[in-house]
Design a protein around this motif. Structure first.
Motif, short mmCIF file in Angstrom:
data_model
loop_
_atom_site.label_atom_id
_atom_site.label_comp_id
_atom_site.label_asym_id
_atom_site.label_seq_id
_atom_site.Cartn_x
_atom_site.Cartn_y
_atom_site.Cartn_z
N GLU A 22 45.14 24.40 40.47
CA GLU A 22 44.70 25.52 41.31
C GLU A 22 43.21 25.76 41.07
O GLU A 22 42.75 25.71 39.93
N ARG A 23 42.50 26.04 42.13
CA ARG A 23 41.07 26.31 41.98
C ARG A 23 40.68 27.64 42.63
O ARG A 23 39.58 28.14 42.42
N ASP A 24 41.60 28.19 43.42
CA ASP A 24 41.26 29.36 44.21
C ASP A 24 41.65 30.65 43.47
O ASP A 24 42.56 31.37 43.88
N PHE A 25 40.99 30.87 42.36
CA PHE A 25 41.27 32.10 41.62
C PHE A 25 40.02 32.55 40.87
O PHE A 25 39.09 31.75 40.64
N LEU A 26 40.03 33.83 40.52
CA LEU A 26 38.87 34.44 39.90
C LEU A 26 39.35 35.39 38.81
O LEU A 26 40.33 36.10 38.99
N ILE A 27 38.64 35.37 37.69
CA ILE A 27 38.94 36.35 36.63
C ILE A 27 37.75 37.29 36.56
O ILE A 27 36.62 36.85 36.39
N LEU A 28 38.03 38.60 36.69
CA LEU A 28 36.94 39.58 36.63
C LEU A 28 37.06 40.37 35.33
O LEU A 28 38.16 40.73 34.91
N ASP A 29 35.93 40.63 34.70
CA ASP A 29 35.96 41.48 33.50
C ASP A 29 34.69 42.32 33.48
O ASP A 29 33.60 41.82 33.75
N GLN A 30 34.87 43.58 33.11
CA GLN A 30 33.70 44.46 33.10
C GLN A 30 32.77 44.17 31.92
O GLN A 30 31.59 44.49 31.96
N ALA A 31 33.30 43.55 30.87
CA ALA A 31 32.48 43.27 29.68
C ALA A 31 31.51 42.12 29.95
O ALA A 31 31.66 41.39 30.93
N ASP A 32 30.57 41.97 29.04
CA ASP A 32 29.58 40.90 29.21
C ASP A 32 29.98 39.62 28.49
O ASP A 32 29.18 38.69 28.38
N GLY A 33 31.16 39.59 27.92
CA GLY A 33 31.58 38.40 27.19
C GLY A 33 33.07 38.16 27.33
O GLY A 33 33.82 39.01 27.83
N ILE A 34 33.48 37.01 26.85
CA ILE A 34 34.88 36.57 26.92
C ILE A 34 35.68 37.17 25.76
O ILE A 34 35.16 37.24 24.63
#
Ligand code: NAP
Length: 486
Positions: A22-34
């Motif tokens: 799968e390539r059609d996905f996004l992970i959003l995070d408000q922080a500046d790091g993983i």
């Protein structure tokens, strides 16, 4: 798919999606790091209280953990490494707070609005924000008028140096017992405000020698054996922590001896001795918390706080203690994990409103009225006895199986039936009612402060949860066919 949160759950799901092509996905995070909590929590001494060989993803193993219980930095770097080496990074958008998500029935899609005003549309939304991401700030009069820094343990600034200061620490839970021993030797005075004492066991932490690290690298079966041994050790704690508190007699004696050995002053010892069932609150482990509390520059205060003045904390007996900074180690809004207005489902219903009396879901993963929404580490998936990553992995399998079902059957939206959700929760609550977590004589973040419902813990074996979520079960869902997209 859009996933909110780049912690273990979001990254784990991302890796599995990549693995499936799968390539059609996004992970959003408000922080500046993983790393989710492992990025955000930067207080000194932050580390895991589950052994690293189990507190890691089974499908992204690491042979060279440096210690039995890894420090925060090593866990964050583990997550960073698997993100970088898998190519997942290009699917992650950091520094992106999600302001609102809204289900659009006509389109069978979620609309996401980010803090920057960007709009994203997706068919499946995954909340991977977990339950321990919203700081709990106590409603103490005068807190907002304190003149010095007021820092929640989760928001510890990298440049905060309490050396030579008079510091008040409010709270004595899992976070406090980790940073108090680190700051106590540096500060001029430490006032530790404790509301409830904790059960604390010695932490069997030690470095893992380079020789063992190489052995685990060369012989994966050894690493797996180690992982299994830890799993079994922790899993067998369940009966004592759930239904049979008498089984924890050995651990209770060990905790009492630990307190007696480390704290010589009988008055202080009495204040630190818990009077509720072990396991009712999360059982803590520390080798250096009691010595720090017993140090000359530390005072343990058990009188409730009445108010804060600009330069002092005043307790209910009127004692006024001048301080330069205040550290809130007061935990998280675990029973209010979703802020109002963040997730809006069918008919404009706000998930935070629906969960007002405590979160509730089907198999911890789906919520009636919120089609195509999955909640990783959702209601009643936290654990009091084992690694929560086991639950995350089971949920990831469930989500992937649901995706397969949707793709193969041409389903556009899935909405869990209210009946199935209620039946699942009734059975859970019946089981929880008899456990130490509900009847152990304590208040904890496991239970909703008003309704008292235990909305966080899974009360059964972890393998039982894995079994129950092994396959997506379409019969529990109302389904709509996909709308054709031109
Ligand atoms: P916590 O264990 O819930 O502790 C919060 C502390 O603040 C408790 O001592 C609580 O007292 C006190 N408190 C809360 N509200 C207060 C108020 N209004 N006035 C005075 N005292 C107040 O929170 P935490 O230490 O942040 O840990 C939360 C969870 O995060 C843990 O249980 C664990 O699951 C996770 N965690 C894990 C690790 C790790 O090692 N992996 C480390 C840190 C945290 P009462 O006990 O009386 O409520």
């Amino acid at each position: 798919m859009v996933i909110i949160g780049a912690g273990f759950a979001g990254i784990g799901l991302g890796l599995k999606l990549l693995e499936r092509g799968e390539r059609d996905f996004l992970i959003l995070d408000q922080a500046d790091g993983i790393g989710g909590p492992w990025w955000v929590n930067r207080y000194p001494g932050c580390a895991c209280d589950v052994q690293s060989h189990l507190y890691s993803l089974s499908f992204a193993p690491k042979a060279d953990w440096s210690r039995q219980f890894a420090p925060r930095e090593e866990i964050q770097s583990y997550l960073q490494t698997i993100v970088d080496s898998s190519g997942l990074r290009q699917h992650i958008q950091l520094g992106t707070p999600v302001r609102q998500t809204r289900w659009q029935e006509g389109k069978q899609a979620w609309q996401i609005v980010t803090g920057a005003g960007e709009t994203i549309e997706c068919s499946v939304l995954v909340s991977a924000i977990g339950g321990l991401s919203r700081p709990n700030r106590p409603a103490i009069p005068g807190l907002d008028r304190f003149a010095g820094p007021v820092i929640h343990s989760q928001e510890w600034p990298d440049d905060f140096d309490p050396t030579g200061q008079r510091v008040a620490v409010i709270g004595s839970g899992a976070s406090a017992i980790q940073f108090v021993p680190r700051i106590q030797p540096k500060v001029a005075r430490l006032d530790l405000y404790q509301r409830t004492p904790q059960w604390i066991l010695p932490k069997p932490d030690r470095p893992i020698s380079p020789r063992w690290q190489t052995a685990y690298e060369r012989l994966p079966v050894l690493r797996l054996a180690r992982r299994l041994a830890i799993y079994l050790l922790l899993e067998t704690r369940l009966p004592a922590f759930s239904h049979f508190p008498w089984l924890s007699g050995l651990h209770r004696r060990q905790a009492r001896r630990w307190l007696e050995r480390q704290v010589k002053d009988p008055e202080l010892r009495a204040k630190l001795r818990p009077d509720y069932a072990m396991g009712c609150k999360r059982v803590l482990m520390s080798n250096d918390f009691y010595p720090a509390v017993a140090a000359d520059n530390c005072e343990l205060i058990t009188t409730p706080i009445a108010r804060l003045e600009p330069g002092a904390v005043v307790d209910a007996e009127g004692s006024r203690r001048a301080v330069d900074s205040v550290i809130l180690a007061t935990g998280f809004k675990a029973t209010e994990p979703v802020p109002a207005g963040l997730i809006i489902g069918r008919d404009g219903r706000d998930l935070a409103e629906i969960w007002k009396q405590g979160p509730m879901a089907y198999k911890g993963s789906t919520v009636n009225g919120f089609p195509n929404l999955f909640t990783l580490l959702g209601p009643n998936t936290a654990l009091g006895h084992n690694s929560v990553l086991l639950m995350i992995e089971a949920q990831i399998r469930y989500v992937l199986d649901a995706l397969d079902f949707m793709q193969q059957s041409g389903t556009g939206s899935l909405n869990v039936r209210l009946w199935d959700q209620s039946a699942w929760n009734d059975a859970l609550q019946q089981r929880l009612a008899r456990t130490v977590w509900n009847r152990g004589g304590c208040a904890s973040w496991y239970r909703h402060p008003v309704s008292g419902r235990n909305a966080t813990l899974w009360p059964r074996w972890t393998w039982r949860f894995a079994l129950l979520t092994r396959r997506f079960d379409p019969k529990a869902y109302e389904r709509k066919r996909a709308v054709s997209k031109v």
